[in-house]
Design a protein around this motif. Sequence first.
Motif, short mmCIF file in Angstrom:
data_model
loop_
_atom_site.label_atom_id
_atom_site.label_comp_id
_atom_site.label_asym_id
_atom_site.label_seq_id
_atom_site.Cartn_x
_atom_site.Cartn_y
_atom_site.Cartn_z
N LEU A 73 0.71 -1.25 0.18
CA LEU A 73 -0.19 -0.35 -0.33
C LEU A 73 0.36 1.55 -0.12
CD1 LEU A 73 -2.76 -0.93 2.98
CD2 LEU A 73 -2.87 -1.07 -0.01
N GLU A 74 1.75 1.57 0.87
CA GLU A 74 2.91 2.75 0.19
C GLU A 74 3.44 2.39 -0.60
OE1 GLU A 74 7.57 3.99 2.53
OE2 GLU A 74 5.76 1.94 3.60
N ARG A 75 3.73 1.32 -1.62
CA ARG A 75 4.29 1.61 -3.08
C ARG A 75 2.96 2.17 -3.84
NH1 ARG A 75 7.62 0.15 -6.20
NH2 ARG A 75 7.11 -0.51 -8.73
N ARG A 76 1.87 1.56 -4.01
CA ARG A 76 0.58 2.36 -4.51
C ARG A 76 0.95 3.65 -3.85
NH1 ARG A 76 -1.97 4.26 -7.45
NH2 ARG A 76 -4.29 2.98 -8.74
N ALA A 77 0.87 4.38 -3.05
CA ALA A 77 0.91 5.03 -2.31
C ALA A 77 1.73 6.53 -3.11
CB ALA A 77 0.75 5.47 -1.08
N LEU A 78 3.28 5.28 -3.67
CA LEU A 78 4.23 6.62 -3.77
C LEU A 78 3.99 6.59 -5.54
CD1 LEU A 78 7.09 4.71 -1.86
CD2 LEU A 78 6.55 6.96 -2.38
N LEU A 79 3.12 5.25 -6.23
CA LEU A 79 2.82 5.20 -7.56
C LEU A 79 1.90 6.23 -7.67
CD1 LEU A 79 2.38 1.72 -8.06
CD2 LEU A 79 4.23 3.13 -8.72
N ASP A 80 0.63 7.29 -6.96
CA ASP A 80 0.83 7.77 -7.03
C ASP A 80 1.00 9.50 -7.00
OD1 ASP A 80 -2.18 6.47 -7.62
OD2 ASP A 80 -2.68 5.94 -5.54
#
Length: 418
Positions: A73-80
């Motif tokens: 989820l942290e990675r997904r937030a960084l992608l955003d």
Amino acid sequence: MKRKNAFVRIARACLLLMLTACLLFADVVPVLAKTVTQADIDALKKNAGSLAERRKELEDQLDALADDKAKVLERRALLDQRIENTSDQIANVEEQIAQYTTMIGQKEDELADAEAREKEQYALFCDRIRAMEERGEISYWAVLFGASSFSDMLSRLNDVNEIMDADQRVIDELKALQQEISAKKTSLEQNKAASEAARAELLGMKSDLDSQRQEAIALVNEIKNNETKYKETIDELEAEEEAILAEALRLSKELAAQQAAQGQSPQSNPGGYIWPVDSRHITSTVGGRTSPGGIGSTNHKGTDIGRVGYNSKIYAAKAGTVIVSEYSGSYGNYVVVSHGSGNTTLYAHMSQRKVKVGDVVKQGDVLGITGSTGNSTGPHLHFEIIENGVRVNPLLHGKQPCKGYLTGYTMSGTAVST
């Protein structure tokens, strides 16, 4: 001798008048409604440099989490965040191109003005020379050698020097204009080249943005298609959505209490919802459904409206006060509007939020722009209505189409969004 002296005085006066006219003409500068300077473009480039530095930071953070499944989820937030950064870079370059376009127009006008002034001044100078030739006037040296005495020669020399000085000023002004024209042509070509380079850069950024969006969507699909492997992550998303609902209800009640304490009538606006986007295409409804990954089922908490892309406006379904405007792992960029105690609407997965907490909005005001941030597998709007503290189905409330809720929609055979 008197005739020659008169000629000198007349010629001198004419030259001075022509020179004055030319200098006055040179002072005429076209007034532009909007001017752009190199400093304006330099400021945009400086901002672009800061965005590029931020992009590098995000890339480093993403690389560090590349193989860490516990921090998906942290990675997904960084992608955003990276998508948002690239969108900001695109907006910056588009503004640079707009500024260059304006500046090029300015330079073309300035060049045309300088060329017109050169043409006018050169024509005046040529007219004087032709007039002297047609009258058969003698040269400066002939005037001097025709003096009857040394004192007469000195007098003539003074007059001739004044005429020669005036001639030289005209010539110097012509040379200055030619240099100005050359400099403006060079600057114009440089601006055109810079504009073309920015356009090429823009194409690359847009292609990069598409790839980044696909990477973010692929990560969410990986989670959904491997529910056992990512069970903790899915549970975390479910818990976050419930926490968001509870917090929205708390804030809504708190707002109503504040309004009552200030002697205001608590906001109350039951029913009367409008469509929050221009699309009427539903990809998923409230309640149980098969997960987008095709495994198991989920309790979908809102209504998904598709066919909106990444740049559709999101409208307030009815008037109220913004009580939440932030980012979460589940909803991405989302906004919650309170319409009275226990009555709120939620708008999720925005690419951009256009309002902040405390903003009072009218029905139909723009809250943000559609996107696919957070736990989303494609651009759409996730829309929730909460009445009396409970999520309701805006399409089919109480098993019958409800007056005041959303009607006139089409359904998708396959849910492509979360």
